[in-house]
Design a protein around this motif. Structure first.
Motif, mmCIF file in Angstrom:
data_model
loop_
_atom_site.group_PDB
_atom_site.id
_atom_site.type_symbol
_atom_site.label_atom_id
_atom_site.label_comp_id
_atom_site.label_asym_id
_atom_site.label_seq_id
_atom_site.Cartn_x
_atom_site.Cartn_y
_atom_site.Cartn_z
ATOM 1 N N ASP A 262 0.813 -1.213 0.000
ATOM 2 C CA ASP A 262 0.000 0.000 0.000
ATOM 3 C C ASP A 262 0.848 1.266 0.000
ATOM 4 O O ASP A 262 0.487 2.286 0.607
ATOM 5 N N LEU A 263 1.997 1.202 -0.680
ATOM 6 C CA LEU A 263 2.823 2.397 -0.820
ATOM 7 C C LEU A 263 2.356 3.174 -2.042
ATOM 8 O O LEU A 263 2.028 2.585 -3.072
ATOM 9 N N PRO A 264 2.333 4.491 -1.955
ATOM 10 C CA PRO A 264 1.907 5.282 -3.117
ATOM 11 C C PRO A 264 2.927 5.202 -4.236
ATOM 12 O O PRO A 264 4.130 5.072 -3.993
ATOM 13 N N ALA A 265 2.464 5.269 -5.460
ATOM 14 C CA ALA A 265 3.377 5.292 -6.604
ATOM 15 C C ALA A 265 4.208 6.562 -6.560
ATOM 16 O O ALA A 265 3.703 7.646 -6.271
ATOM 17 N N ALA A 266 5.498 6.424 -6.803
ATOM 18 C CA ALA A 266 6.389 7.582 -6.730
ATOM 19 C C ALA A 266 6.435 8.294 -8.077
ATOM 20 O O ALA A 266 6.859 7.711 -9.075
ATOM 21 N N VAL A 311 15.418 0.366 -3.837
ATOM 22 C CA VAL A 311 14.394 1.293 -4.337
ATOM 23 C C VAL A 311 13.107 1.163 -3.525
ATOM 24 O O VAL A 311 12.452 2.164 -3.219
ATOM 25 N N THR A 312 12.727 -0.066 -3.158
ATOM 26 C CA THR A 312 11.524 -0.256 -2.349
ATOM 27 C C THR A 312 11.661 0.435 -1.003
ATOM 28 O O THR A 312 10.725 1.096 -0.523
ATOM 29 N N ASN A 313 12.820 0.303 -0.377
ATOM 30 C CA ASN A 313 13.053 0.982 0.901
ATOM 31 C C ASN A 313 13.019 2.497 0.721
ATOM 32 O O ASN A 313 12.472 3.228 1.559
ATOM 33 N N GLY A 314 13.592 2.972 -0.381
ATOM 34 C CA GLY A 314 13.550 4.400 -0.658
ATOM 35 C C GLY A 314 12.144 4.902 -0.878
ATOM 36 O O GLY A 314 11.772 6.007 -0.437
ATOM 37 N N LEU A 315 11.324 4.097 -1.525
ATOM 38 C CA LEU A 315 9.933 4.458 -1.748
ATOM 39 C C LEU A 315 9.180 4.574 -0.423
ATOM 40 O O LEU A 315 8.360 5.480 -0.233
ATOM 41 N N ARG A 327 13.479 10.564 -4.090
ATOM 42 C CA ARG A 327 14.627 11.441 -4.340
ATOM 43 C C ARG A 327 15.937 10.729 -3.997
ATOM 44 O O ARG A 327 15.920 9.630 -3.431
ATOM 45 N N ALA A 328 17.049 11.414 -4.319
ATOM 46 C CA ALA A 328 18.362 10.818 -4.086
ATOM 47 C C ALA A 328 18.575 10.466 -2.620
ATOM 48 O O ALA A 328 19.140 9.418 -2.295
ATOM 49 N N ASP A 366 22.916 16.280 -6.568
ATOM 50 C CA ASP A 366 22.068 15.942 -5.425
ATOM 51 C C ASP A 366 22.364 14.541 -4.916
ATOM 52 O O ASP A 366 22.382 14.278 -3.703
ATOM 53 N N PHE A 367 22.637 13.623 -5.830
ATOM 54 C CA PHE A 367 22.962 12.250 -5.449
ATOM 55 C C PHE A 367 24.311 12.210 -4.721
ATOM 56 O O PHE A 367 24.470 11.510 -3.715
ATOM 57 N N TYR A 368 25.278 12.979 -5.225
ATOM 58 C CA TYR A 368 26.590 13.030 -4.587
ATOM 59 C C TYR A 368 26.475 13.559 -3.166
ATOM 60 O O TYR A 368 27.047 12.988 -2.222
ATOM 61 N N ARG A 369 25.717 14.655 -2.974
ATOM 62 C CA ARG A 369 25.574 15.237 -1.635
ATOM 63 C C ARG A 369 24.872 14.259 -0.686
ATOM 64 O O ARG A 369 25.276 14.122 0.478
#
Length: 376
Positions: A262-266, A311-315, A327-328, A366-369
Motif C-alpha cells: 500500500d505504498l503510493p506510486a512515486a 528502491v523499495t526501501n527508498g519508496l 529522491r536521491a 544531489d545524489f553526490y551530496r
C-alpha cells in the motif's frame, strides 16, 4: 510394493490470499492463468494446467486473442524460457543456475504455478537441510506407539509431487550438504522413492518433475556431484544485458511490491531507479558505463534483487518521511548498505567511486551530496 500418498495440500481461502503480504504466484496472477487456460488449445503434457506455449507466454508476457494482456514475469532471452519449459515436459529435471539476483527463485515459482497450479511444494536449501526434507520424515509419536507404518510417515514436498504428478522445487541446492543432495539421484534417475522401513516405494506419476536453483558465487556453496548434475538440464540465467532492461525489471517489481504494501506510486521514480541501476552495474562490472574509467568492484554481488530492495526501501522513506517523491536522499542509505559489506575494503572503493565518478557526473550533484551525507 507401491505406497500411495494422500494429497495434503489445502486450498487457501480467497480472503487469506487477499490479505497475504506476498501471495503465491498462482494466487497473485490467477486471472492471467485462467485467461490463458481458457484460450489455450495447444497440446498439454499429462497433468499440466497449460501447454508449454502458454507457460512461456505467461512468463514472458503477451496479448491473447481476446485482448487480455499477460504481464511479463521475466525479462530476458526468450530461448532460455523455452528451453526451461521444454525441459519440464521431458523426464529430465531443470536446474536454474546463475549469480545471486538473476531471478532464479522468481522464475522457479512462476514455472511451477503455470505448470502445476501450485508453487508451494518447496524445499528450502540451507546448510542444515536434512535428508528427511527431500525424502520423508516420521511422526515420532505414532512411530514410538505403533512402529513404522504408513500413518506415521510424513511425506516431503518432493514425495507429494511424485505421487500427485506435480512440480517440486528445491531452492539453493548448492547450500544443501553434498550427501543430502545425492538423495535426489534415485528420485531423478529411477523416478522412485524407496521406503525401506515399510518395504514399499513411491513411484512418480506422469506430470512429476523438479526445478532446482543454485549459484556458485556465494559462500557456503557445496558443489554438485557429477552424478547428480547429469540428472539435470542446466539453464543459466544471465544478468540483465542492458541498463534499460534492468531498469524495466526493477520498476516492475518495485511497483508490484509497493502495491502489496500500500505504498503510493512515486512520481518520476524512474530517474532514481536508473541511477541506482547505473551505480550497481558500474561497480559490478568494474567499469563506468562510457567505458572510460576502470573501477574497483566491492565484495557484494550488487544484484538486481538488491537494487529492487534499495528502491523499495527508498519508496517507503519517501512515502512516510518525505513528500512522496522518490529522491536521491531516499536511496542513498540503501546503496551504501548494499555496497559496503566489508567496512574496511568496500568503504575505500565506495569513496573512490563517489569522488572520481559521481562527483563529476552532470546532473548527479544531489545524489553526490546525499551519498556523502550518509557516508560521513
Amino acid at each position: 510394493m507401491t505406497v500411495s500418498v494422500e494429497p495434503t495440500s489445502v486450498e487457501p481461502q480467497q480472503g487469506a490470499q487477499d490479505e497475504a503480504l506476498r501471495p503465491h504466484a498462482e494466487g497473485a496472477f490467477a486471472d492471467e492463468l485462467a485467461a490463458l487456460a481458457a484460450q489455450d488449445d495447444r497440446p498439454r503434457p499429462a497433468r499440466w494446467k497449460l501447454s508449454p506455449w502458454a507457460v512461456a507466454t505467461y512468463l514472458l508476457g503477451g496479448a491473447l486473442p481476446d485482448g487480455t494482456v499477460i504481464t511479463p514475469k521475466y525479462v530476458g532471452p526468450r530461448r532460455l524460457v523455452e528451453v526451461a519449459v521444454t525441459t519440464l515436459a521431458t523426464d529430465r529435471a531443470l536446474l536454474l543456475l546463475g549469480v545471486p539476483g538473476t531471478a532464479k527463485t522468481w522464475v522457479s515459482e512462476h514455472l511451477a504455478a503455470a505448470v502445476s497450479g501450485d508453487s508451494t511444494l518447496l524445499v528450502q536449501g540451507t546448510a542444515g537441510t536434512p535428508e528427511e526434507a527431500i525424502r520423508y520424515g516420521w511422526n515420532y509419536a505414532q512411530l514410538l506407539a505403533n512402529g513404522p507404518s504408513r500413518d506415521a510417515l510424513v511425506p516431503s514436498p518432493v514425495m507429494r509431487a511424485m505421487a500427485e504428478g506435480m512440480t517440486a522445487r528445491v531452492e539453493e541446492l548448492t547450500r544443501i550438504p553434498a550427501d543430502v543432495q545425492d538423495s535426489l539421484i534415485t528420485i531423478l534417475s529411477e523416478k522412485t522413492l524407496p521406503i525401506p522401513e515399510l518395504g514399499q516405494e513411491v513411484q512418480a506419476v506422469r506430470g512429476f518433475n523438479l526445478i532446482a536453483t543454485a549459484n556458485d558465487r556465494d559462500r557456503g556453496v557445496n558443489d554438485l556431484s557429477s552424478a547428480l548434475r547429469r540428472r539435470f538440464n542446466t539453464v543459466v540465467l544471465p544478468l540483465p544485458e542492458s541498463v534499460e532492461a534492468e531498469v524495466d525489471i526493477v520498476s516492475r517489481r518495485v511497483d508490484q511490491i509497493g502495491r502489496s504494501l500500500d505504498l503510493p506510486a512515486a512520481p518520476d521514480g524512474v530517474a532514481e531507479i536508473r541511477r541506482v541501476v547505473t551505480v550497481f552495474r558500474e561497480l559490478r562490472d568494474g567499469m563506468t558505463s562510457d567505458g572510460r574509467t576502470k573501477l574497483k568492484s566491492p565484495s557484494g554481488t550488487l544484484s538486481t534483487a538488491e537494487a529492487i530492495s534499495v528502491v523499495t526501501n527508498g519508496l517507503a522513506l519517501a512515502a512516510h518521511f518525505g513528500d512522496g517523491v522518490l529522491r536521491a536522499g531516499d536511496v542513498a542509505a540503501g546503496i551504501l548498505g548494499a555496497v559496503v559489506r566489508d567496512p574496511a575494503a568496500d568503504r575505500v572503493i565506495w569513496q573512490e567511486y563517489l569522488e572520481a565518478v559521481v562527483r563529476e557526473r552532470d546532473g548527479w550533484k544531489d545524489f553526490y551530496r546525499a551519498c556523502r551525507e550518509v557516508s560521513a
